[in-house]
Design an enzyme around this catalytic site. Structure first.
Site, PDB file in Angstrom:
ATOM      1  CG  ASP A   1      38.387  38.701  42.100  1.00  0.00           C
ATOM      2  OD1 ASP A   1      37.015  38.099  43.085  1.00  0.00           O
ATOM      3  OD2 ASP A   1      38.473  39.294  41.086  1.00  0.00           O
TER       4      ASP A   1
HETATM    5  C1  BGC Z   1      34.517  37.816  39.878  1.00  0.00           C
HETATM    6  C2  BGC Z   1      34.345  39.468  41.127  1.00  0.00           C
HETATM    7  C3  BGC Z   1      32.621  38.891  41.563  1.00  0.00           C
HETATM    8  C4  BGC Z   1      33.783  37.441  42.381  1.00  0.00           C
HETATM    9  C5  BGC Z   1      32.388  37.217  43.233  1.00  0.00           C
HETATM   10  C6  BGC Z   1      34.631  36.886  40.883  1.00  0.00           C
HETATM   11  O1  BGC Z   1      34.956  35.856  39.896  1.00  0.00           O
HETATM   12  O2  BGC Z   1      36.021  38.474  39.919  1.00  0.00           O
HETATM   13  O3  BGC Z   1      33.894  40.515  39.865  1.00  0.00           O
HETATM   14  O4  BGC Z   1      33.017  39.871  42.464  1.00  0.00           O
HETATM   15  O5  BGC Z   1      34.154  36.535  41.489  1.00  0.00           O
HETATM   16  O6  BGC Z   1      31.590  36.617  42.317  1.00  0.00           O
END
Ligand code: BGC
Length: 769
Positions: free
Chosen positions: A303
């Site tokens: 993530d």
């Molecule tokens: C989130 C994810 C997301 C990623 C990219 C993160 O902050 O937890 O769910 O896919 O950002 O935007």
């Protein structure tokens, strides 16, 4: 005694197909092999490519950057942006996120393919969560449809639009089971139940990935956040998770497994730690379970910055150690930590990380790129003409409206609904009544601001020409900026619109009061310790109800709210979530009876926030009560149960389920039990019931929940019609992760419950030999 006997009996071991027997109608899974990422020809091409790659180029494939810059503008001359450009040219970037649009993705792809030595294409990822430009209901709302086929269509349209805009990969579906309404990201998932969540997860994967990733209108999906992100303590985003292996296996993992079985190409790990180990560094989750037990052959992306966050977690001393821990644990691609690009080469050359781990991670990334056809034509998705042609089409908008009305849940109706379209006058009141933005919700892809059909617009389009429609905002909900990263500031003082609202309520035959939550009140970083209505909404409700008793509250929100006082104050309550582009039309379809509501809650609605986490599939405890003493498991100030339970939702007609009839009272491990009920429509309108089947395993080697959803079926009934609905239960449906660490059904007695929600059920029992 009985417990001992159960342990003595040989357990029935079951491997896969756990949820197959009671699955509702859905389109067939892709033919075997179609979605398989591994095939000998591709593996050979990957071998050849790996043999040519330098260590730096390999690490580059594992490096993902977000695009903060304008791809279609002139190339930057200095700073971080120039570094990113140079790294793309040098083959040191494998993927980008947040580059969108046919033109921008084409430009970015050119940088990689025309400049890098091996011309390996970039893979473009983006959060296509509930639509790309045509915005569908929040995922939580869509789950309320209990309609996997509709949810699949929603994801299919999102993929068609996103693919034409040059995207190859969505960071969805989010399949986190969440039982805590305080958690802001509950809006992104399918609610509290692993069975319903599994059906939704598989449906979304099928929708995004279509028949084959090689098709130009499909995108790779990503099951996230692996794992247990939805179990953050006290519902506070990013907070600690500390759950048992039993909860992990029986509650958290099933939707991930369902996504894997549906052929999902990628997984995303999660920000949280579990039992002291950050998920990003979890060998158990990523290597043992996902890539080991489940044989997952795609790749895992971290993530955003989660490798770097292992430093503040107190698990890595520095970014270099985080990189070592993450790659060792099986996190293949680094999203935005810059940990791999800065440290992985050195970690390999100093023998801290085995090159085989890097090769395996690169192989997984390349597999997905091959499957998408990017090596045949790296520009095949970026097609400006197609983007224009397939985006926001009338057919997609019609589908968005249909999915939206299927997602609406009727919570209370004392006979006010449905409304007559020829009503003389109707007042549409409230901060959300003419809000064209909130229905788009958070994680709205490229949905244009203020592009939703508001409730007011929907009502105006539905009523007769003679109907007078009055409108008053009453009070603003939020003051200040409304976007992904700004904290929300609620209006707690400006009552200047109250008088107009009261006057409109007084002048109208019936009032629609639209209250609830702003678009950005749920989503990442949007946890709340309170589940009441923010700002002046309670005051506005009081003032409006004092002026006119015929008030229908249209609730718009991304999480369960504690709305007992609202339900008491008004004769009708409609859960309209945040329903996307066609919100106002879909709500009007239900309010005026063009669509008889059939949605059911995918998550329990509490009486008070203090009941959270609240879920129907709880354990019984040693003191379940109720009894006359005080010493049983309960609150002294509020009942234990939900205000509106999981699976609950009313209809305009009168639907009833008979007692369940069982084909046997005993089944063997290879046997089948048929559970039948007659569903009757005793009312005067056609309607649909979602018949739900729950099971309780009375004694287990690990204690079992008081009820677990095992199947559901939608039946459409004409007035006066009765229909038999049959579920088939096999031992595999009764299996769980037992004390022996296996998926298996344990012999013993089971209660089976059938009904239109998790509370109002009729039961029978049987034995598994
Ligand atoms: C989130 C994810 C997301 C990623 C990219 C993160 O902050 O937890 O769910 O896919 O950002 O935007």
């Amino acid at each position: 005694m009985r417990h001992t006997t159960r342990h003595a009996v040989a357990a029935v071991t079951l491997l896969v197909g756990l949820f197959a027997a009671c699955a509702p109608e859905q389109s067939p899974p892709p033919a075997a092999g179609e979605q398989a990422l591994v095939n000998p020809a591709t593996e050979k091409r990957i071998d050849a490519l790996l043999a040519q790659m330098t260590l730096e180029e390999k690490v580059g494939q594992l490096n993902q950057y977000s695009s903060p810059f304008d791809m279609t503008g002139p190339p930057p001359s200095e700073g971080a942006q120039k570094t990113a450009y140079d790294q793309i040219r040098g083959g040191l970037v494998g993927s980008m996120l947040n580059v969108t649009g046919a033109e921008a993705t084409r430009k970015a792809q050119q940088l990689a393919v025309e400049n890098s030595r091996l011309k390996i294409p970039l893979i473009f990822g983006y959060d296509v969560i509930h639509g790309y430009k045509t915005i569908f209901p929040l995922p939580l709302a869509e789950a309320a449809s209990w309609d996997p086929a509709a949810v699949e269509r929603s994801a299919r349209i999102a993929a068609i639009e996103a693919a034409a805009a040059g995207l190859h990969w969505t960071f969805g579906p989010m399949v986190d089971v969440s039982r805590d309404a305080r958690w802001g990201r509950i809006m992104e998932g399918s609610g509290e139940d692993p069975f319903l969540g599994s059906q939704m997860a598989a449906a979304r994967v099928r929708g995004f990935q279509g028949k084959s990733l090689a098709d130009v209108d499909t995108i790779a999906a990503c099951a996230k956040h692996y794992a247990a992100y939805g179990f953050a303590e006290a519902g506070r985003d990013y907070n600690t998770v500390d759950i048992s292996e039993s909860t992990l296996r029986n509650v958290v993992l099933p939707p991930f497994k369902a996504a894997a079985d549906a052929g999902v190409a990628t997984f995303m790990n999660s920000f949280n730690e579990i039992g002291g180990i950050p998920a990003t560094a979890s060998v158990h989750l990523q290597r043992e379970i996902l890539k080991g037990e489940w044989g997952f052959t795609g790749f895992v992306v971290s993530d955003w910055g989660s490798i770097g966050e292992m430093v503040p977690h107190g698990y890595a001393e520095n970014l270099a150690q985080g990189a070592e821990q993450a790659i060792t644990a099986g996190s293949d691609m680094d999203m935005e930590s810059r940990a791999y690009v800065q440290h992985l080469t050195e970690l390999v050359t100093s023998d801290k990380v085995d090159i085989k781990l890097v090769d395996d991670a690169v192989r997984r990334v390349l597999r997905v790129k091959f499957a998408l056809g990017l090596f045949d034509d790296p520009y095949r998705y970026s097609d400006a003409a197609r983007e224009q042609a397939v985006t926001l089409t009338p057919a997609s908008l019609a589908e968005a409206r249909d999915v939206a009305r299927r997602s609406i849940v009727l919570l209370k109706n004392d006979g006010v609904l449905p409304l007559d379209k020829t009503v003389r006058s109707i007042a549409v009141i409230g901060p959300l009544a003419d809000d064209k933005d909130s229905p788009l919700g958070n994680w709205r892809g490229q949905g244009a601001a203020n592009s939703a059909v508001s409730l007011l617009e929907g009502v105006k389009a539905a009523v007769s020409p003679s109907t007078r429609v009055l409108y008053a905002e009453g009070a603003k909900l939020v003051t200040g900026p409304r976007d992904f990263s700004s904290p929300s500031v609620y209006n707690t003082s400006d009552r200047s619109g109250f008088a107009a609202a009261v006057a409109a309520a007084r002048a109208a035959d019936v009032v629609l009061l639209a209250i609830g939550e702003d678009a950005y009140q749920t989503g990442e970083g949007r946890s709340q310790a309170d589940l009441g209505l923010k700002g002046l909404q309670d005051e506005l409700l009081k003032a409006v109800v004092a002026a006119n008793k015929r008030v229908v509250v249209v609730l718009m929100n991304g999480r369960p709210l504690a709305i007992g006082h609202v339900a008491e104050a008004v004769p009708a309550l409609v859960e309209a979530w945040l329903l996307g582009s066609q919100s106002g039309h879909a709500i009007a379809d239900v309010l005026f009876g063009d669509y008889n509501p059939s949605g059911k809650l995918p998550v329990s609605f509490p009486r008070l926030v203090g009941q959270e986490p609240l879920y129907y599939a709880h354990k019984n405890t040693g003191r379940p009560g109720p009894d006359s003493s005080v010493t049983w498991s309960h609150y002294t100030d509020v009942p234990n149960d939900a205000l509106y339970p999981f699976g609950f939702g009313l209809s305009y007609t009168s639907l009833a389920c008979s007692e369940p009839r069982l084909s046997a009272t005993e089944i063997g491990r290879d046997g089948q039990l048929r559970v039948s009920v007659t569903v009757t429509n005793a009312g005067a309108r056609a309607g649909a019931e979602i018949v739900q089947l729950y099971v309780r395993d009375l004694v287990g080697s690990v204690t079992r929940p008081v009820k677990e959803l095992k199947g559901f079926q939608r039946v459409e009934l004409a007035p006066g019609q009765a229909q038999e609905v049959t579920f088939t239960i096999t031992a595999s449906d009764l299996a769980f992760y037992t004390a022996r660490g296996q998926w298996e059904a344990e012999p013993g007695t089971f209660t089976v419950f059938v009904g239109g929600n998790s509370r109002d059920v009729k039961e029978a029992s049987f034995t598994l030999r």
